[in-house]
Scaffold this active site. Structure first.
Site, PDB file in Angstrom:
ATOM      1  CG  ASP A  88      -0.350   0.124   2.539  1.00  0.00           C
ATOM      2  OD1 ASP A  88       0.713  -0.640   2.750  1.00  0.00           O
ATOM      3  OD2 ASP A  88      -0.793   1.006   3.430  1.00  0.00           O
ATOM      4  CD  GLU A 152       4.050   1.313   7.107  1.00  0.00           C
ATOM      5  OE1 GLU A 152       4.715   1.570   8.254  1.00  0.00           O
ATOM      6  OE2 GLU A 152       3.835   1.788   6.318  1.00  0.00           O
TER       7      GLU A 152
HETATM    8  N1  BES Z   1       8.601   3.103   5.667  1.00  0.00           N
HETATM    9  C1  BES Z   1       8.121   4.146   6.494  1.00  0.00           C
HETATM   10  C2  BES Z   1       8.759   4.091   7.663  1.00  0.00           C
HETATM   11  C3  BES Z   1      10.075   4.797   7.609  1.00  0.00           C
HETATM   12  C4  BES Z   1      10.594   5.595   6.487  1.00  0.00           C
HETATM   13  C5  BES Z   1      11.228   4.430   8.508  1.00  0.00           C
HETATM   14  C6  BES Z   1      11.937   5.954   6.313  1.00  0.00           C
HETATM   15  C7  BES Z   1      12.531   4.883   8.540  1.00  0.00           C
HETATM   16  C8  BES Z   1      12.794   5.672   7.423  1.00  0.00           C
HETATM   17  C9  BES Z   1       6.495   3.628   6.697  1.00  0.00           C
HETATM   18  O1  BES Z   1       5.979   3.398   5.368  1.00  0.00           O
HETATM   19  C10 BES Z   1       5.924   4.872   7.474  1.00  0.00           C
HETATM   20  O2  BES Z   1       5.559   5.718   6.644  1.00  0.00           O
HETATM   21  N2  BES Z   1       5.432   4.698   8.521  1.00  0.00           N
HETATM   22  C11 BES Z   1       4.726   5.688   9.143  1.00  0.00           C
HETATM   23  C12 BES Z   1       4.087   4.992  10.611  1.00  0.00           C
HETATM   24  C13 BES Z   1       2.447   4.749  10.366  1.00  0.00           C
HETATM   25  C14 BES Z   1       1.935   4.348  11.527  1.00  0.00           C
HETATM   26  C15 BES Z   1       1.764   5.324   9.449  1.00  0.00           C
HETATM   27  C16 BES Z   1       5.434   6.888   9.611  1.00  0.00           C
HETATM   28  O3  BES Z   1       6.555   6.704  10.022  1.00  0.00           O
HETATM   29  O4  BES Z   1       4.925   7.949   9.725  1.00  0.00           O
HETATM   30 MN    MN Z   2       7.102   2.016   4.187  1.00  0.00          MN
HETATM   31 MN    MN Z   3       5.418   5.194   4.614  1.00  0.00          MN
END
Ligand code: BES
Ligand code: MN
Ligand code: MN
Length: 455
Positions: A88, A152
């Site tokens: 996604d 995710e």
């Molecule tokens: N891949 C990201 C997280 C990420 C990006 C970790 C770059 C380290 C470096 C993930 O898809 C993401 O965006 N996570 C969200 C959390 C979620 C609860 C929506 C975030 O970090 O905002």
């Molecule tokens: Mn991600």
């Molecule tokens: Mn992300």
């Protein structure tokens, strides 16, 4: 060159074409208008896994978007790597800020531009292709399981349920994830920590309807003014968050670890240039890298209320809203922080207003050790393909399911990300370097080989 790498080099163009097809599907999990596209994307991921030679590939329905699961069991007695990723993507808006349409991938400056290019389709797909290459060249040295989810970006709630209900099926020795970034292509790094998250929404209500700002202004309090004042109070002049008890459980990172972090080749000048800022803003006593990884944050993600249309409408609004994220570090607990935040907001709400705080999804922070067989396997793999030992670094982002993998399955994750901060994930013009895509595909088989040989 070994035969797996030969296979990869010979099939590069096709790999890229397949990634382009995957990126064309607008699998936006947050918006129900895209539900069919999300489902279609799961099918494409399933087909790709089957073509790679993965067995028992299935689309597992959840209360939300489906999970694609598949496995290749070489020998029950060999170790098992569980690959996690997500198909996604974040919503693409604001569309007008994209130089090319987000779901019409374009290759430019050695990068592929599209929503999801780096987060996480491009990175997740590297594993499918690496496993294809290993199977095709009879070089898969251990078992592999795939669990690729479609939620995710909206908090992985249904994946949490799936994991809890399928512990036997998900039995593995390590979890492998490419959904993070590196310092730079010249200075590779491995992510060894992720921040947690508490995400809340504030609704502040003043008068029971929008009022004439001339007739009532000066006598009746304005919720947008009041909310601005409340938000301004949430941090002091040292950049400390003022929520009572906020820092109680914050882990103090050791001096040695902070010194190691300070030695990482981080170029502050190009960081500022890249973002178009003249100066950074960090909590007193900490560096930019520390502020964005080992310290907790409080940020307004959006704020609205009153009249925001064309021209001027003289109105004293009835309501004001803000969405606030707090990035958390070990050993902060998202639920506790949400409670402390709610109490604090109630405390600083003026008597002229009533307030409602609504929690959204959150997540636990996570750290991974560097002395494990799996970490050493990842480090050696990168050393082989980049010619440099990667630096272990904590990241500021969150992948809430990582902490859950640990608590539910007892498994640590290896965060073998190949993105760069300049990939602009979640932003307009997201991209993923072709170098990074192919380097990832080349590196993953080395991880498998090193891990299988040493565990
Ligand atoms: N891949 C990201 C997280 C990420 C990006 C970790 C770059 C380290 C470096 C993930 O898809 C993401 O965006 N996570 C969200 C959390 C979620 C609860 C929506 C975030 O970090 O905002
Ligand atoms: Mn991600
Ligand atoms: Mn992300």
């Amino acid at each position: 060159m070994d035969s797996t790498n030969q296979y990869i080099q010979a099939n590069k163009d096709r790999f890229l074409e397949e990634l382009i097809e995957l990126l064309k599907i607008p699998s936006v999990s947050a918006d129900p208008a895209y539900d069919q596209e999300v489902a279609a994307c799961a099918e494409v991921v399933k087909d790709a896994m089957e073509e790679a030679g993965v067995d028992h590939v299935e689309i597992c329905p959840t209360a939300g978007h489906p999970i694609v699961y598949g496995e290749k069991i070489v020998d029950e007695n060999l170790p098992t790597v569980l690959v996690y990723g997500h198909y996604d993507v974040q919503p693409a808006d604001p569309l007008e800020l994209w130089d090319s349409p987000p779901f019409d991938p374009v290759i430019k400056n050695e990068k592929i531009y599209a929503r999801g290019a780096a987060d996480d389709k491009g990175q997740m797909f590297m594993h499918v292709k690496a496993v294809e290459a290993m199977i095709a060249t009879s070089a898969l040295p251990c078992n592999v399981k795939f669990m690729i989810e479609g939620e995710e970006e909206v908090g992985s709630e249904n994946l949490g349920i799936f994991v809890a209900e399928n512990k036997e099926k998900l039995k593995a020795d390590v979890i492998l994830i490419s959904d993070t970034s590196m310092l730079s292509n010249e200075n590779p790094s491995i992510t060894v920590g992720l921040r947690g998250l508490s995400y809340v929404e504030i609704e502040l209500t003043g008068p029971n309807r929008d009022l004439h700002s001339g007739v009532y202004g000066g006598a009746v309090d304005n919720p947008i003014n009041a909310l601005s004042e409340m938000i301004a109070k949430m941090k002091d002049e040292h950049g400390h968050i003022t929520v009572d008890g906020f820092y109680d459980d914050v882990e103090e990172v050791s001096k040695a670890d902070r010194e190691a972090m300070a030695r990482a080749p981080f170029d502050i000048q190009s960081y500022k240039e890249h973002l178009g800022i003249n100066a950074t803003k960090v909590e007193n006593g900490f560096s930019e890298m520390e502020g964005a990884s080992i310290r907790p944050t409080l940020d307004v993600n959006g704020m609205w209320g009153g009249y925001t249309g064309e021209g001027a409408k003289t109105v004293l609004p009835s309501k004001a809203y803000a969405k606030i994220s707090m990035r958390l570090v070990p050993n902060q607990d998202p639920e506790k922080i949400t409670e402390l935040f709610t109490e604090y907001v109630q405390k600083i709400t003026p008597s002229t207003m009533s307030v409602k705080v609504t929690p959204h999804h959150g997540g636990q922070p996570a750290v991974t050790p560097t002395d494990s067989v799996a970490y050493q396997a990842a480090s050696k793999a990168i050393e082989t393909t980049y010619g440099k030992t990667p630096i272990p670094l904590r990241s500021g982002g969150s992948i809430p399911i990582v902490a859950l993998f640990e608590s539910e399955l007892g498994l640590k994750s290896i965060l073998l990300g190949f993105g760069l901060d300049s990939d602009a994930i979640h932003s307009p013009n997201e991209s993923y370097g072709l170098f990074n895509f192919f380097k990832g595909i080349e590196t993953i088989p080395h991880f498998f080989k090193n891990f299988a040989a040493n565990s």
